[in-house]
Motif scaffolding. Structure first.
Motif, PDB file in Angstrom:
ATOM      1  N   VAL B 236       0.835  -1.203   0.000  1.00  0.00           N
ATOM      2  CA  VAL B 236       0.000   0.000   0.000  1.00  0.00           C
ATOM      3  C   VAL B 236       0.868   1.250   0.000  1.00  0.00           C
ATOM      4  O   VAL B 236       0.596   2.221  -0.697  1.00  0.00           O
ATOM      5  CB  VAL B 236      -0.972  -0.007   1.208  1.00  0.00           C
ATOM      6  CG1 VAL B 236      -1.708   1.314   1.326  1.00  0.00           C
ATOM      7  CG2 VAL B 236      -1.951  -1.163   1.093  1.00  0.00           C
ATOM      8  N   MET B 237       1.969   1.212   0.768  1.00  0.00           N
ATOM      9  CA  MET B 237       2.863   2.371   0.845  1.00  0.00           C
ATOM     10  C   MET B 237       3.443   2.696  -0.523  1.00  0.00           C
ATOM     11  O   MET B 237       3.510   3.837  -0.956  1.00  0.00           O
ATOM     12  CB  MET B 237       4.008   2.092   1.836  1.00  0.00           C
ATOM     13  CG  MET B 237       3.562   2.086   3.290  1.00  0.00           C
ATOM     14  SD  MET B 237       2.717   3.602   3.743  1.00  0.00           S
ATOM     15  CE  MET B 237       1.190   2.957   4.372  1.00  0.00           C
ATOM     16  N   VAL B 238       3.832   1.616  -1.234  1.00  0.00           N
ATOM     17  CA  VAL B 238       4.382   1.829  -2.574  1.00  0.00           C
ATOM     18  C   VAL B 238       3.306   2.432  -3.468  1.00  0.00           C
ATOM     19  O   VAL B 238       3.537   3.376  -4.228  1.00  0.00           O
ATOM     20  CB  VAL B 238       4.908   0.503  -3.147  1.00  0.00           C
ATOM     21  CG1 VAL B 238       5.321   0.679  -4.607  1.00  0.00           C
ATOM     22  CG2 VAL B 238       6.077   0.003  -2.316  1.00  0.00           C
ATOM     23  N   GLN B 239       2.105   1.862  -3.380  1.00  0.00           N
ATOM     24  CA  GLN B 239       0.985   2.364  -4.189  1.00  0.00           C
ATOM     25  C   GLN B 239       0.721   3.833  -3.917  1.00  0.00           C
ATOM     26  O   GLN B 239       0.461   4.614  -4.822  1.00  0.00           O
ATOM     27  CB  GLN B 239      -0.298   1.580  -3.857  1.00  0.00           C
ATOM     28  CG  GLN B 239      -0.289   0.136  -4.336  1.00  0.00           C
ATOM     29  CD  GLN B 239      -0.920  -0.003  -5.691  1.00  0.00           C
ATOM     30  OE1 GLN B 239      -1.756   0.798  -6.049  1.00  0.00           O
ATOM     31  NE2 GLN B 239      -0.485  -1.003  -6.437  1.00  0.00           N
ATOM     32  N   LEU B 240       0.780   4.204  -2.633  1.00  0.00           N
ATOM     33  CA  LEU B 240       0.467   5.583  -2.264  1.00  0.00           C
ATOM     34  C   LEU B 240       1.670   6.512  -2.474  1.00  0.00           C
ATOM     35  O   LEU B 240       1.530   7.724  -2.316  1.00  0.00           O
ATOM     36  CB  LEU B 240       0.050   5.639  -0.792  1.00  0.00           C
ATOM     37  CG  LEU B 240      -1.264   4.954  -0.427  1.00  0.00           C
ATOM     38  CD1 LEU B 240      -1.479   5.026   1.075  1.00  0.00           C
ATOM     39  CD2 LEU B 240      -2.434   5.606  -1.161  1.00  0.00           C
ATOM     40  N   GLN B 241       2.828   5.932  -2.807  1.00  0.00           N
ATOM     41  CA  GLN B 241       4.068   6.712  -2.930  1.00  0.00           C
ATOM     42  C   GLN B 241       4.303   7.514  -1.656  1.00  0.00           C
ATOM     43  O   GLN B 241       4.601   8.711  -1.679  1.00  0.00           O
ATOM     44  CB  GLN B 241       3.982   7.661  -4.144  1.00  0.00           C
ATOM     45  CG  GLN B 241       4.040   6.945  -5.470  1.00  0.00           C
ATOM     46  CD  GLN B 241       5.422   6.400  -5.767  1.00  0.00           C
ATOM     47  OE1 GLN B 241       6.392   7.149  -5.880  1.00  0.00           O
ATOM     48  NE2 GLN B 241       5.556   5.081  -5.837  1.00  0.00           N
ATOM     49  N   GLU B 242       4.145   6.809  -0.541  1.00  0.00           N
ATOM     50  CA  GLU B 242       4.207   7.494   0.750  1.00  0.00           C
ATOM     51  C   GLU B 242       5.656   7.469   1.287  1.00  0.00           C
ATOM     52  O   GLU B 242       6.111   6.484   1.862  1.00  0.00           O
ATOM     53  CB  GLU B 242       3.245   6.796   1.730  1.00  0.00           C
ATOM     54  CG  GLU B 242       3.115   7.456   3.077  1.00  0.00           C
ATOM     55  CD  GLU B 242       2.794   8.935   2.969  1.00  0.00           C
ATOM     56  OE1 GLU B 242       3.757   9.740   3.071  1.00  0.00           O
ATOM     57  OE2 GLU B 242       1.609   9.300   2.793  1.00  0.00           O
ATOM     58  N   HIS B 243       6.381   8.605   1.073  1.00  0.00           N
ATOM     59  CA  HIS B 243       7.795   8.655   1.496  1.00  0.00           C
ATOM     60  C   HIS B 243       7.947   8.686   3.003  1.00  0.00           C
ATOM     61  O   HIS B 243       8.966   8.279   3.532  1.00  0.00           O
ATOM     62  CB  HIS B 243       8.479   9.879   0.868  1.00  0.00           C
ATOM     63  CG  HIS B 243       8.515   9.787  -0.618  1.00  0.00           C
ATOM     64  ND1 HIS B 243       9.463   9.035  -1.279  1.00  0.00           N
ATOM     65  CD2 HIS B 243       7.703  10.292  -1.575  1.00  0.00           C
ATOM     66  CE1 HIS B 243       9.238   9.101  -2.578  1.00  0.00           C
ATOM     67  NE2 HIS B 243       8.161   9.867  -2.782  1.00  0.00           N
ATOM     68  N   GLU B 267      12.534  -4.506   1.491  1.00  0.00           N
ATOM     69  CA  GLU B 267      13.712  -3.915   0.853  1.00  0.00           C
ATOM     70  C   GLU B 267      13.351  -3.400  -0.535  1.00  0.00           C
ATOM     71  O   GLU B 267      13.731  -2.303  -0.944  1.00  0.00           O
ATOM     72  CB  GLU B 267      14.840  -4.958   0.756  1.00  0.00           C
ATOM     73  CG  GLU B 267      15.608  -5.104   2.048  1.00  0.00           C
ATOM     74  CD  GLU B 267      16.527  -6.326   2.066  1.00  0.00           C
ATOM     75  OE1 GLU B 267      16.371  -7.213   1.196  1.00  0.00           O
ATOM     76  OE2 GLU B 267      17.378  -6.402   2.969  1.00  0.00           O
ATOM     77  N   GLU B 268      12.610  -4.220  -1.224  1.00  0.00           N
ATOM     78  CA  GLU B 268      12.149  -3.853  -2.562  1.00  0.00           C
ATOM     79  C   GLU B 268      11.332  -2.564  -2.500  1.00  0.00           C
ATOM     80  O   GLU B 268      11.522  -1.643  -3.292  1.00  0.00           O
ATOM     81  CB  GLU B 268      11.283  -4.999  -3.083  1.00  0.00           C
ATOM     82  CG  GLU B 268      11.155  -5.071  -4.606  1.00  0.00           C
ATOM     83  CD  GLU B 268      10.294  -6.262  -4.960  1.00  0.00           C
ATOM     84  OE1 GLU B 268       9.198  -6.044  -5.523  1.00  0.00           O
ATOM     85  OE2 GLU B 268      10.660  -7.426  -4.643  1.00  0.00           O
ATOM     86  N   SER B 269      10.427  -2.515  -1.530  1.00  0.00           N
ATOM     87  CA  SER B 269       9.551  -1.349  -1.397  1.00  0.00           C
ATOM     88  C   SER B 269      10.353  -0.098  -1.113  1.00  0.00           C
ATOM     89  O   SER B 269      10.101   0.973  -1.669  1.00  0.00           O
ATOM     90  CB  SER B 269       8.538  -1.562  -0.259  1.00  0.00           C
ATOM     91  OG  SER B 269       7.783  -2.716  -0.502  1.00  0.00           O
ATOM     92  N   ILE B 270      11.369  -0.243  -0.213  1.00  0.00           N
ATOM     93  CA  ILE B 270      12.193   0.910   0.154  1.00  0.00           C
ATOM     94  C   ILE B 270      12.905   1.433  -1.078  1.00  0.00           C
ATOM     95  O   ILE B 270      12.938   2.638  -1.342  1.00  0.00           O
ATOM     96  CB  ILE B 270      13.220   0.523   1.242  1.00  0.00           C
ATOM     97  CG1 ILE B 270      12.480   0.275   2.571  1.00  0.00           C
ATOM     98  CG2 ILE B 270      14.272   1.613   1.428  1.00  0.00           C
ATOM     99  CD1 ILE B 270      13.366  -0.320   3.637  1.00  0.00           C
ATOM    100  N   GLN B 271      13.371   0.465  -1.892  1.00  0.00           N
ATOM    101  CA  GLN B 271      14.107   0.888  -3.079  1.00  0.00           C
ATOM    102  C   GLN B 271      13.179   1.642  -4.030  1.00  0.00           C
ATOM    103  O   GLN B 271      13.521   2.702  -4.549  1.00  0.00           O
ATOM    104  CB  GLN B 271      14.687  -0.343  -3.774  1.00  0.00           C
ATOM    105  CG  GLN B 271      15.914   0.020  -4.569  1.00  0.00           C
ATOM    106  CD  GLN B 271      16.376  -1.155  -5.411  1.00  0.00           C
ATOM    107  OE1 GLN B 271      15.947  -2.282  -5.180  1.00  0.00           O
ATOM    108  NE2 GLN B 271      17.268  -0.894  -6.335  1.00  0.00           N
ATOM    109  N   THR B 275      13.887   5.581  -4.935  1.00  0.00           N
ATOM    110  CA  THR B 275      14.262   5.970  -6.286  1.00  0.00           C
ATOM    111  C   THR B 275      13.159   6.778  -6.962  1.00  0.00           C
ATOM    112  O   THR B 275      13.365   7.365  -8.015  1.00  0.00           O
ATOM    113  CB  THR B 275      14.561   4.744  -7.174  1.00  0.00           C
ATOM    114  OG1 THR B 275      13.444   3.879  -7.108  1.00  0.00           O
ATOM    115  CG2 THR B 275      15.822   4.028  -6.736  1.00  0.00           C
ATOM    116  N   GLY B 276      11.964   6.778  -6.321  1.00  0.00           N
ATOM    117  CA  GLY B 276      10.850   7.575  -6.875  1.00  0.00           C
ATOM    118  C   GLY B 276      10.217   6.938  -8.078  1.00  0.00           C
ATOM    119  O   GLY B 276       9.371   7.515  -8.724  1.00  0.00           O
ATOM    120  N   ARG B 277      10.647   5.699  -8.430  1.00  0.00           N
ATOM    121  CA  ARG B 277      10.027   5.017  -9.565  1.00  0.00           C
ATOM    122  C   ARG B 277       8.622   4.558  -9.156  1.00  0.00           C
ATOM    123  O   ARG B 277       8.466   3.907  -8.132  1.00  0.00           O
ATOM    124  CB  ARG B 277      10.902   3.812  -9.947  1.00  0.00           C
ATOM    125  CG  ARG B 277      10.472   3.140 -11.209  1.00  0.00           C
ATOM    126  CD  ARG B 277      11.638   2.285 -11.749  1.00  0.00           C
ATOM    127  NE  ARG B 277      12.180   1.410 -10.723  1.00  0.00           N
ATOM    128  CZ  ARG B 277      11.641   0.196 -10.434  1.00  0.00           C
ATOM    129  NH1 ARG B 277      10.586  -0.234 -11.070  1.00  0.00           N
ATOM    130  NH2 ARG B 277      12.193  -0.554  -9.515  1.00  0.00           N
TER     131      ARG B 277
END
Lengths: 197, 304
Positions: B236-243, B267-271, B275-277
């Motif tokens: 969800v964090m990745v989806q929301l782009q929640e830094h 780890e994948e999510s952090i990356q 990287t903002g991708r």
């Protein structure tokens, strides 16, 4: 029809048009012209229906109205090359047939009360009851003829039509009408003599 | 000339329709034949009687009745406009239509009435403003009721009831108020059933436009112990782009008892986040719950 019958008719002299011309005007929408046709023909028509019905004036008069009504209603079926009188008797025969169908049990029944029509009519009052009796017997005899034979006799004797015109009214040939007339007269004579004796 | 043919001609003779050569022949025959003369006499008597049977005078009513009929007939012709209902009715009455055709016409007429009626009903304005207001009121009331139900059921000891409560969130149509969101976040953090927590996360994700929800989700990372919920949250964090979730995720990595798969996932999510991708849209996050409580197969696309 004799000219004497026209003597008390106010339309005579005012309009010299033939029946055919008058009826064509009725057909074209000038239905008032039917009045003159009524004046010219209602007596003859009444006579035909009266003798065909065995001498009932009231019923015959109803049918006269009926025939004139149908002439108005079906005026568009009148064709210019036809004879008006022929067409009128055509319709009269249809009206008569309908009437007989409706009153099958009462058809062609001569009523003794109809004698009053003769006596009251004034024609026969001076000639006495005997003559009225004769005519009553005759109507009874006529009533026993088949309608086909009866109408040939009535048309030729009362309407004074020639065989040719009768053939037109009945949609048949002149020869057939002649044969029918002979047979009808012979038959009537036989029936008449039987009733009388 | 014989007697038989003579007698056949008597009717013509009396009505004056016998043509000339026959007429003279008949007269000549009658002069010499007594039986034919007798026959003629008998027939003549009938013929004369027929002649005496005069037609009676028409009654005085006949003429006025005729003219009344004529006037009546004229009145039916003249004043009628071309298309009057009366005229149409009369025309229909006079029309000679055979019975089956009439029945067919009747059936077709009925069918047409049905079709027109249906079309008309279908095209009627859906609801009047008053109805719409009433509907809105009712909808609001139902929403309120659901909210109350949700808040009541979410504290229920039965996990099934709690799942049901969470499922009501969807039916609130995004109208969840602070009370509901607090209840859901508290369920996400403290419910002891993994399935309920996962369902709650799924229910909260679409509401992430609300900053409270977003923040709640970020903080929830630290509270979770179940690897399923942890990896779902990371998704969800990745989806929301929640830094803002990066410190939380890193803290999570330091946990000693972290599941291996979850570790690599985080780890994948952090990356991805650093990287903002943007998360690949093709890889829809897989479902993490083990039961299929929700009829919807996929998560709704996230608005942010």
């Amino acid at each position: 029809m004799s000219t004497a019958e026209y003597s008390n008719n106010p339309f005579i002299g005012l309009d010299s048009l033939t029946d055919n011309a008058l009826m064509l005007r009725v057909k074209a929408g000038d239905v008032d012209r039917m009045g003159l046709l009524f004046e010219r023909h209602h007596r003859a028509l009444l006579g035909f229906l009266y003798h065909m019905l065995g001498g009932s004036r009231a019923a015959s008069e109803d049918l006269v109205q009926n025939v004139f009504y149908r002439m108005l209603k079906y005026r568009h079926t009148y064709s210019a090359d036809g004879e008006f009188r022929t067409w009128m008797y055509h319709l009269a025969r249809n009206v008569l047939a309908d009437h007989v169908k409706k009153n099958r049990h009462a058809a062609y029944h001569t009523d003794v009360a109809n004698v009053a029509d003769y006596l009251g009519g004034g024609h026969l009052a001076d000639e006495g009851l005997e003559q009225a009796q004769d005519v009553l017997v005759l109507h009874q005899a006529l009533a026993r003829l088949s309608p086909e034979n009866r109408e040939v006799l009535v048309l030729s004797r009362f309407q004074e039509m020639k065989y040719g015109e009768i053939a037109q009214v009945l949609d048949t040939t002149e020869g057939a009408v002649r044969v029918r007339a002979h047979r009808a007269l012979k038959e009537l004579k036989t029936i008449y003599l039987r009733i009388e004796n | 000339m014989n007697c038989e043919s003579t007698q056949d001609q008597l009717a013509d003779y009396m009505s004056g329709q016998l043509p000339e050569p026959e007429h003279s022949e008949l007269v000549a025959h009658l002069a010499g034949c007594t039986s034919c003369r007798a026959e003629l006499e008998a027939v003549q008597r009938v013929w004369r009687t027929l002649g005496k049977a005069t037609t009676p005078e028409p009654s005085p009513n006949l003429r006025p009745e005729f003219y009344a009929m004529l006037a009546d007939f004229k009145s039916t012709l003249a004043p009628e406009p071309k298309y009057s209902p009366k005229g149409l009715w009369r025309w229909l009455r006079e029309l000679q239509i055979p019975q089956p055709a009439l029945r067919l016409a009747y059936s077709l007429a009925l069918l047409l009435v049905g079709a027109v009626g249906g079309y008309w009903l279908n095209n009627q304005p859906k609801t009047t403003p008053a109805d719409q207001q009433q509907l809105a009121t009712l909808a609001a009331q139902v929403g309120e009721m659901r909210q109350v139900m949700l808040l009541t059921l979410i504290d229920n000891p039965s996990a099934t009831e709690r799942l049901r409560a969470v499922s009501y969130t969807k039916e609130l149509d995004g109208a969840a108020d602070a009370k509901v969101i607090n209840a859901l976040l508290s369920t996400l953090n403290h419910d002891d059933n993994v399935n309920v927590r996962l369902a709650t996360l799924e229910a909260l994700a679409p509401l992430a436009a609300d900053p409270t929800v977003r923040l709640g989700l970020v903080h929830a990372l630290a509270q979770q112990e179940s690897p399923l919920v942890q990896s779902a949250l990371a998704d969800v964090m990745v989806q929301l782009q929640e830094h803002r979730s990066l410190p939380q995720l890193r803290a999570l990595l330091k946990q000693a008892n972290l599941d291996g798969t979850v570790k690599s996932k985080i780890e994948e999510s952090i990356q991805t986040l650093s990287t903002g991708r943007p998360a690949a849209p093709a890889t829809t996050p897989q479902r993490h719950d083990q039961t299929h409580v929700f009829p919807r197969a996929e998560r709704p696309a996230l608005a942010v």
